[in-house]
Scaffold this active site. Structure first.
Site, PDB file in Angstrom:
ATOM      1  N   CYS A  77       0.408   3.097   3.567  1.00 27.65           N
ATOM      2  CA  CYS A  77       0.925   2.601   4.848  1.00 27.65           C
ATOM      3  C   CYS A  77       1.966   1.492   4.712  1.00 27.65           C
ATOM      4  O   CYS A  77       2.471   0.987   5.706  1.00 27.65           O
ATOM      5  CB  CYS A  77      -0.223   2.122   5.733  1.00 27.65           C
ATOM      6  N   CYS A 117       0.852  -1.189   0.000  1.00 28.02           N
ATOM      7  CA  CYS A 117       0.000   0.000   0.000  1.00 28.02           C
ATOM      8  C   CYS A 117       0.889   1.241   0.000  1.00 28.02           C
ATOM      9  O   CYS A 117       1.803   1.348   0.826  1.00 28.02           O
ATOM     10  CB  CYS A 117      -0.899  -0.015   1.236  1.00 28.02           C
ATOM     11  N   CYS A 136      -5.041   0.754   6.569  1.00 33.91           N
ATOM     12  CA  CYS A 136      -5.337   2.195   6.559  1.00 33.91           C
ATOM     13  C   CYS A 136      -6.664   2.538   5.887  1.00 33.91           C
ATOM     14  O   CYS A 136      -7.090   3.689   5.902  1.00 33.91           O
ATOM     15  CB  CYS A 136      -4.195   2.973   5.918  1.00 33.91           C
ATOM     16  N   CYS A 195      -7.229  -1.271   1.562  1.00 34.09           N
ATOM     17  CA  CYS A 195      -6.160  -1.744   2.439  1.00 34.09           C
ATOM     18  C   CYS A 195      -6.767  -2.017   3.815  1.00 34.09           C
ATOM     19  O   CYS A 195      -7.497  -1.170   4.347  1.00 34.09           O
ATOM     20  CB  CYS A 195      -5.068  -0.687   2.547  1.00 34.09           C
ATOM     21  N   CYS A 238      -8.141  -5.598  -9.882  1.00 31.76           N
ATOM     22  CA  CYS A 238      -7.718  -4.536 -10.789  1.00 31.76           C
ATOM     23  C   CYS A 238      -7.377  -3.310  -9.938  1.00 31.76           C
ATOM     24  O   CYS A 238      -8.261  -2.618  -9.451  1.00 31.76           O
ATOM     25  CB  CYS A 238      -8.855  -4.254 -11.767  1.00 31.76           C
TER      26      CYS A 238
END
Length: 164
Positions: A85, A82, A133, A130, A153
């Site tokens: 984070c 991510c 976060c 995510c 995607c």
């Protein structure tokens, strides 16, 4: 008279579509669920950490233009994390070329993502976030390769590639 009526109806419907999408995007909660995430920040704090493009995608549910992310063609060994984070989300082993213009994977790392239902643009899609976060990553579709049949995607700006 018929052409005038058709023009007025078309304009009205088009305006309703655009305004409902704009209002829907502006008013919706920008986290995956209503629970608290391990990492929470204000918009101002996120703006200091993210590029404008990353902020628009991760925090405001935007979408980058297809074909603009170098991660779409990244096939080295490593992990995709991510960009908000740095939680590991996908491994290079699950990446494939979907020919959509966005980085695509057939499976996330266990526990790395959460999903919600996205009903914008007159369709229902599964939105991917995510799990640490709450950042918006992209969508998952049921047209991917074996073994899962899923296509995650992802927006390239929501990811960073960490080589192995």
């Amino acid at each position: 008279m018929r052409r005038r009526t058709l023009l007025i109806a078309s304009t009205t419907i088009g305006g309703m579509v655009l305004s409902s999408h704009y209002l829907h995007r502006k008013s919706r909660d920008m986290t995956a669920t209503n629970h608290e995430f391990e990492i929470t920040k204000t918009d101002d704090e996120w703006l200091k950490l993210l590029t404008p493009e990353q902020f628009q995608v991760l925090r405001k549910h935007g979408t980058e233009r297809a074909g603009t992310s170098p991660l779409d063609k990244e096939y080295g060994r490593g992990q995709f994390v991510c960009s908000g984070c740095e939680l590991p989300l996908f491994t290079s082993e699950t990446k494939f070329d979907s020919r959509t213009g966005w980085p695509s994977f057939y499976a996330p790392i266990e526990g790395a993502i959460e999903t919600t239902t996205d009903r914008s643009l007159f369709m229902t899609r599964v939105e991917v976030h995510c799990s640490r976060c709450g950042g918006h990553l992209g969508h998952v579709f049921k047209d991917g390769p074996k073994p899962t049949g899923d296509r995650y995607c992802m927006n390239g700006v929501s990811l960073k590639f960490i080589p192995a």
